[in-house]
Write an enzyme that holds these catalytic residues in place. Sequence first.
Site, short mmCIF file in Angstrom:
data_model
loop_
_atom_site.label_atom_id
_atom_site.label_comp_id
_atom_site.label_asym_id
_atom_site.label_seq_id
_atom_site.Cartn_x
_atom_site.Cartn_y
_atom_site.Cartn_z
N CYS A 151 1.22 2.05 -0.69
CA CYS A 151 2.37 1.83 0.18
C CYS A 151 3.48 1.27 -0.70
O CYS A 151 3.19 0.69 -1.74
CB CYS A 151 2.02 0.81 1.27
SG CYS A 151 3.29 0.68 2.55
N CYS B 115 8.35 0.66 3.89
CA CYS B 115 7.20 1.33 3.30
C CYS B 115 7.55 2.62 2.55
O CYS B 115 6.68 3.25 1.95
CB CYS B 115 6.16 1.62 4.38
SG CYS B 115 5.59 0.11 5.18
N LYS C 1 -2.30 3.08 12.75
CA LYS C 1 -1.79 1.78 12.33
C LYS C 1 -0.65 1.40 13.26
O LYS C 1 0.38 2.08 13.31
CB LYS C 1 -1.31 1.86 10.88
CG LYS C 1 -0.74 0.55 10.39
CD LYS C 1 -0.43 0.58 8.91
CE LYS C 1 0.20 -0.74 8.48
NZ LYS C 1 0.54 -0.73 7.06
N ARG D 51 2.45 -10.55 5.46
CA ARG D 51 3.78 -10.36 4.88
C ARG D 51 4.21 -11.58 4.08
O ARG D 51 4.96 -11.46 3.12
CB ARG D 51 4.77 -9.98 5.98
CG ARG D 51 4.43 -8.58 6.49
CD ARG D 51 5.34 -8.10 7.59
NE ARG D 51 4.84 -6.82 8.12
CZ ARG D 51 5.31 -6.23 9.20
NH1 ARG D 51 6.32 -6.76 9.86
NH2 ARG D 51 4.81 -5.08 9.60
N ARG E 62 9.17 -2.02 11.57
CA ARG E 62 8.43 -0.81 11.22
C ARG E 62 8.13 0.08 12.42
O ARG E 62 7.29 0.96 12.35
CB ARG E 62 7.12 -1.18 10.54
CG ARG E 62 7.26 -2.09 9.33
CD ARG E 62 6.16 -1.82 8.32
NE ARG E 62 5.86 -2.94 7.45
CZ ARG E 62 6.64 -3.39 6.48
NH1 ARG E 62 7.82 -2.84 6.28
NH2 ARG E 62 6.26 -4.39 5.74
N GLU F 232 -3.11 10.94 15.76
CA GLU F 232 -2.92 10.49 14.37
C GLU F 232 -4.19 10.76 13.54
O GLU F 232 -4.11 11.23 12.41
CB GLU F 232 -2.60 8.99 14.32
CG GLU F 232 -1.21 8.63 14.82
CD GLU F 232 -0.12 8.93 13.80
OE1 GLU F 232 -0.42 9.47 12.72
OE2 GLU F 232 1.06 8.64 14.11
N LYS G 126 -6.09 -0.04 12.98
CA LYS G 126 -5.59 -1.33 12.51
C LYS G 126 -4.48 -1.80 13.42
O LYS G 126 -3.58 -1.00 13.70
CB LYS G 126 -5.09 -1.17 11.08
CG LYS G 126 -4.38 -2.37 10.52
CD LYS G 126 -3.76 -2.05 9.20
CE LYS G 126 -2.93 -3.25 8.77
NZ LYS G 126 -2.10 -2.96 7.66
N SER H 28 -4.58 -9.96 8.93
CA SER H 28 -4.24 -11.34 8.56
C SER H 28 -4.01 -12.26 9.76
O SER H 28 -4.47 -13.40 9.75
CB SER H 28 -2.99 -11.31 7.67
OG SER H 28 -1.91 -10.68 8.33
C1 PBG Z 1 1.31 -2.18 4.23
C2 PBG Z 1 0.20 -2.98 4.78
C3 PBG Z 1 0.30 -4.05 5.68
C4 PBG Z 1 -1.00 -4.52 5.89
C5 PBG Z 1 -1.84 -3.74 5.11
N1 PBG Z 1 -1.08 -2.80 4.44
C6 PBG Z 1 1.49 -4.69 6.27
C7 PBG Z 1 2.42 -3.97 7.14
O1 PBG Z 1 2.23 -2.84 7.54
O2 PBG Z 1 3.43 -4.60 7.45
C8 PBG Z 1 -1.36 -5.65 6.79
C9 PBG Z 1 -2.70 -6.26 6.58
C10 PBG Z 1 -2.91 -7.56 7.25
O3 PBG Z 1 -2.11 -8.02 8.09
O4 PBG Z 1 -3.93 -8.17 6.95
N2 PBG Z 1 1.27 -2.11 2.84
#
Ligand code: PBG
Length: 337
Positions: free
Chosen positions: A129, A139, A205, A215, A227, A243, A258, A284
């Site tokens: 990404c 992204c 996602k 972030r 996003r 998707e 996710k 997270s």
């Molecule tokens: C994008 C990406 C994100 C996460 C994994 N890959 C962040 C986003 O889409 O803003 C989030 C993972 C998490 O929150 O643990 N590179």
Amino acid sequence: MVAITRNAIQTGKFTRTRRTRSTETLRSLVRETRLDPAQFIYPMFVTHGTNVRTPIDSMPGQYQLSLDQMEREARELREVGVRAVLLFGLPADKDPEGTEAYAPDGIVQMAVRELKRVDPDLVVIVDVCLCEYTDHGHCGLLTPTGEVDNDPSLTLLSRMAVTCAEAGADIIAPSDMMDGRIGAIREALDEAGFESLPIMAYSAKYASGFYGPFREAAGSTPQFGDRRGYQMDPANAREARREVQADTEEWADITMVKPALAYLDVIRDVRDHTDLPLAAYNVSGEYAMVKAAAGNNWIEERRIVLEILTAIARAGASIIITYHAKDAARWIREDRA
Ligand code: PBG
């Protein structure tokens, strides 16, 4: 004389389900879902410098790590039986094109080399990404008017995938949500001679508030806007099937939902409509909530974590990406012993 009620589940005062709950060995015998450390993927944030182990405030127990810390991580993971990692890079410099994302000696490419050097068996997965590497935090590339420019972004994402493959990555995991990225990356990998390298697609996602702590960890907050133009609307479940279908047609090898916890219905629905291996990302914000409550002694961390991971597996995910991986693996092994 007490009348004995007989129906499908009850005779006398015991239901059939309760008879199999009276001891741990009986419960274990009829258990439908079992967790195994081998199904976990541990996310890691790699950064420049030496001896760096910077704690991430909103994710207690997680760190930004420099390359020299990879050996210790690999050892800890091996000890508890976690055999896969997902890497996120923190570049030295960010620019509008996210140049370090696809530099052959970029931070994430170097981390792949280091991990494969210290533990050749470890499954090293790279999150592909641009958001961690662009100064605007989106992204993909931007048009002069600030829109995310889909097709030119595919070229750069493909370049990132190939440089990671050259570094020795075992799986490429595109998380950018550009249209057509799986096909573009597959083609680029094949052309570069990596026909056998699998792709794990972040297929469903969602544009989620649960990515907040990530972030902070990855320094990838969009500098303007959000996003929602490329990630999914949390209100949609049927769309997730589309998707997954699209990514399947573009030859994804593993698919993903996710976040996980607020989307267990989506995991179940996707599981029922695809034969691909299915991963779920316990993100997270989900981790941060558990750690915050546990830190206040409001919940029992061990019990809650294993309950959450079991629920994700029960919903249908056979692979779980989680910051709890090391702890959970340790607890699972203790429970087994
Ligand atoms: C994008 C990406 C994100 C996460 C994994 N890959 C962040 C986003 O889409 O803003 C989030 C993972 C998490 O929150 O643990 N590179």
